[in-house]
Design an enzyme around this catalytic site. Sequence first.
Site, PDB file in Angstrom:
ATOM      1  N   HIS A   1       0.872  -1.146  -0.064  1.00 36.51           N
ATOM      2  CA  HIS A   1       0.019   0.030  -0.153  1.00 36.51           C
ATOM      3  C   HIS A   1       0.868   1.233   0.014  1.00 36.51           C
ATOM      4  CE1 HIS A   1      -0.757   0.191   4.507  1.00 36.51           C
ATOM      5  NE2 HIS A   1       0.735   0.091   4.436  1.00 36.51           N
ATOM      6  N   GLU A   2       0.169   2.308  -0.141  1.00 32.68           N
ATOM      7  CA  GLU A   2       1.034   3.467  -0.562  1.00 32.68           C
ATOM      8  C   GLU A   2       2.255   3.456  -1.560  1.00 32.68           C
ATOM      9  OE1 GLU A   2      -0.527   5.948   0.281  1.00 32.68           O
ATOM     10  OE2 GLU A   2      -1.682   4.788   1.708  1.00 32.68           O
ATOM     11  N   GLY A   3       1.813   2.680  -2.740  1.00 25.41           N
ATOM     12  CA  GLY A   3       3.106   2.475  -3.764  1.00 25.41           C
ATOM     13  C   GLY A   3       3.575   1.225  -3.220  1.00 25.41           C
TER      14      GLY A   3
ATOM     15  N   HIS B   1       8.181   2.850  -5.708  1.00 23.52           N
ATOM     16  CA  HIS B   1       9.060   3.491  -5.018  1.00 23.52           C
ATOM     17  C   HIS B   1      10.624   3.662  -5.498  1.00 23.52           C
ATOM     18  CE1 HIS B   1       6.485   5.164  -1.834  1.00 23.52           C
ATOM     19  NE2 HIS B   1       5.711   3.895  -1.848  1.00 23.52           N
TER      20      HIS B   1
END
Lengths: 600, 600
Positions: free
Chosen positions: A440-442, A447
């Site tokens: 989650h969040e990339g 990243h």
Amino acid sequence: MPGNPLVRDRDVEFLLYEVFDVAALCRLPAFAEHSRETFDLVLQTARKFAREVLYPTYKAMDEAPARMVGAGIQVHPRLKELFPKLVEQGGLTMTRPHAVGGQQLPHAVAAAVTLYGMAANLSAVGYLGLTTGAAHLIEAFGSDALKAEMMTPMYAGEWTGTMALTEPHAGSSLTDVRTRATPTTGGHYRVRGNKVFISGGDQDITENIVHLTLARIDGAPPGIHGVSLFAIPKLRREGGALVPNDVHCGGAFHKMGWRGIASIALNFGENDDCHGWLVGEPHRGIAHMFQMMNEARLMVGMQGIATASVAYHEALAYARTRPQGRPLGSRDPSTPQVPIVEHADVRRMLLRQKAIVEGALSLGIQTARWADLAAHAETPEERRHAFLLLDMMTPVVKSFAAERGFEANALAVQVHGGYGYTSEYLPEAWLRDQKLNTIHEGTTCMHSMDLLGRKVVADRGGALRLLGEEIAGTVVRARAAGLGAELVEPVERAASTVAEVTMALAALGLAGKVDEMMRHSVDYLDLFSTAVVAWQWLLQAAVAREKLAAGATDDAAAFYEGKVCAAEYWIKTELPRIDHLAHLCRTGEDSYARVRPEWL
Amino acid sequence: MPGNPLVRDRDVEFLLYEVFDVAALCRLPAFAEHSRETFDLVLQTARKFAREVLYPTYKAMDEAPARMVGAGIQVHPRLKELFPKLVEQGGLTMTRPHAVGGQQLPHAVAAAVTLYGMAANLSAVGYLGLTTGAAHLIEAFGSDALKAEMMTPMYAGEWTGTMALTEPHAGSSLTDVRTRATPTTGGHYRVRGNKVFISGGDQDITENIVHLTLARIDGAPPGIHGVSLFAIPKLRREGGALVPNDVHCGGAFHKMGWRGIASIALNFGENDDCHGWLVGEPHRGIAHMFQMMNEARLMVGMQGIATASVAYHEALAYARTRPQGRPLGSRDPSTPQVPIVEHADVRRMLLRQKAIVEGALSLGIQTARWADLAAHAETPEERRHAFLLLDMMTPVVKSFAAERGFEANALAVQVHGGYGYTSEYLPEAWLRDQKLNTIHEGTTCMHSMDLLGRKVVADRGGALRLLGEEIAGTVVRARAAGLGAELVEPVERAASTVAEVTMALAALGLAGKVDEMMRHSVDYLDLFSTAVVAWQWLLQAAVAREKLAAGATDDAAAFYEGKVCAAEYWIKTELPRIDHLAHLCRTGEDSYARVRPEWL
């Protein structure tokens, strides 16, 4: 036996005050009302609450997940008691300015404060970060009316917030957002669309929830530059009353961890009566949302560290007290069994966990401090420098904590042996929780592309130069502290390796060979992370050595010796891996680039 | 979309017939009644049953675990239908001799056969391996009366079996077994003691269960050489009827995976009326039990491979069909999204899974083939050679499949993104299953000590020399097949590295520096495993290149190209890690040896 400390207080104190001197931040006007005393007070409250109240509720929430009942989500009943207490402690507004009712604490301190709650009960405190992040978007980009209507009750903990980005057909590809927003004459938009994986997307803790949502205004250009940001409440105000806003829970995902907070599918405008309010400028939604995404990414990093930390401390206590087997070569069955911490490989597994947890935490607090300086340092140049470093390190903190944290959590299970595989012990639950953090969040891959494709090449490599200066400063300090060449030189070389590999890859990019540049982006991220964590370990070892030289008591000495030893472990056993990673990046080894789908 | 194949048939065929030529085993008298046709028949039955019957029951069993009801364990109701069918297909006696009603299949074939069932439903077929292993102990060491009484109904699938080793106070330390056995005049012993983590220790599928149990005869010497092996049935025969034998289920552990088979605490003789029958010689229990332990270790290796395999195929199918994002540099939102298999990092994750799964399977079948030759080769020397290789490779197959399998399973979750974290998809369940494999049947550390402390130094390094010859043979074949130096030479060097590091460590042991020798045993195991899997990949690539040179059809060519590509991936990206591991072993880097418990 005392309970799990969740996070080692001595380590937090060491990092905040001995390594990063966050008390010095109080010299900046923004933090002038604070002092080490106020920091300690907040820390003390948070850790006490985390240990005595949050932690004992964790297992119950893991066992009885938030679930869909009727049209909405029912959370664990204990959450309804916990959430108001967390709000009362300032959990939502720690870092927000006085102007909006916040305590205006430095992020560096707030990071340590929130760490305890995350380690105690990850999903219980998950509602806080989401709500703060969503309210902060309105604070930063919303109209005054929107602030009064939505931000204020969110910061007050009367409502919660979410981020609603992902759509089922596109996942991380925000270019392909399809949710539509049609202007009306009433100042709002009519929104229709479907989102998935909305954490905290529904709950029965507070009366209302505001979804900070990416959608496309009718007629907007295609792609990423046609996406706008909207605030869409579950209930909207009409004639003074809150009425349903045509926002529907389309079902909860059953997750392997994070069971206290539901992740749901969210449907807007099934009856074409969903009102959304534009936040910020039209078509600038992604740029605005990045504020929340970046905050969330650092938050995920801290979640990864917290989840690895609580498991490390559990494994350590177990290893110190569980007798099993005897030292090598002494098989005499009439001698008592020894605690397993006496076995070299158990110590290896524990030292590795320590190196990951405390190395990542050091990097996390270092990065949070840059966030403070980026916002509040005295000169524009200092702020710009801090921002470049913060921006570059955000994907690193997030991914390192998630990837290596998962490894640390698996080791905590392994230290517990057969018991570690059972839910009579907690390490297996933390392992399940941790897995989400690489996604989650990339994802880690995203990243790695952010780091290599944007951050290290931004400002003509400005951030990387600043990092080089920071590392050089640590190298000087480490030498002065008397750390040997076998620790200092590998870190110095690692900084050169990072710089050289980056330049080589950037040159490929400039030559238009983007695929080649990015092929080993995940290896590059691994290289970069391993190197900067080695730098953080050198820094910690230097401070520890200074303290030892200044004469530490026995207890303090053990703590500092542990720091030096963990630094040695990381620098000697882990850092050397980067040479091979650098080779892969430089040569562009192409097996998986060439492999065809039908060969797999 | 076709269902998950569990295991790729083409790969099994390749390994069995093209790489390891198991049909040639039929020239040995033991396998003279077999042929490729009979092998294929068994394989075909197993894979059809696995895909059509076992696999569809997996999720239901994961969701409704075997649990304690009243005094015993209630398994998932579907298991009661499945088990007799598995027995009917020969699942218990595939490798057992005709003399006991078996099919006398080579282990190399049986390994591939069982792989399908394990990939389909790990815990459902878990009862088979345990029962066969337990019955085989009685077959090998039991009296004729015991064979008739217990082995026969076990091989017939009327009863099941377990291995009861671990005790709560001692875990893996079998030296400290406390369960007591008191001789009686009735030919049996009276047993009292407590065991934990007994997989399949109770169930309601069959009427009886025989626990092959380690216990200490009254007056036995202390330590490992005072432990004996007993067969202890749940129900014993008295006057022609089966009556309770004072064996009690003390509770089920709640496990993170393997939910179809209960792991329980087992109490013998709570009422001092538990009868056990000695198997083999007194005080030789550990030596006897090693037969079952070694079989179980290879079985765990196959379970690790199977669990990684099914997840790999799930991830591969998902990646081929899930559209998301666009190629680097082509962000035009009006173009369609591409399947994620087109993204380099997704291909990296898939190729890595393939390299782990198919590399481990190659090693597993190679090792199973040595088991066949160790038992049935024509000359004593051939049998001895095969035994040495089998014995050395057992801890490697087990640990590599468990450790790298876990990594592969985590990647399968990652490929699925957010969906991978949910139980709407299966990868998270397989990840949970896989974690046990680094723990049960000996932790990774124990296997590393077995490899380094016993296996590679046994027979004055005889096994290692034989391995060197095997690798040298593959190197010659690979060169002849036209594989380039960039693939062949690293494998050649790796064999030298393994030999040199082993000699250096053995010299430490001879000098009495056992702690130093063993300090990096886990790194040594990692080095050894990575190198031998590279050898297996070179072997597979050589065969694939030969087939390509001989002119393969398009479909076949894609398969062979995939083999060469995966070999390149492993040899170029993974194998180079061994240089650093070798350095750690040789220099004896001592951070975790020095770290004191209070420093952690």
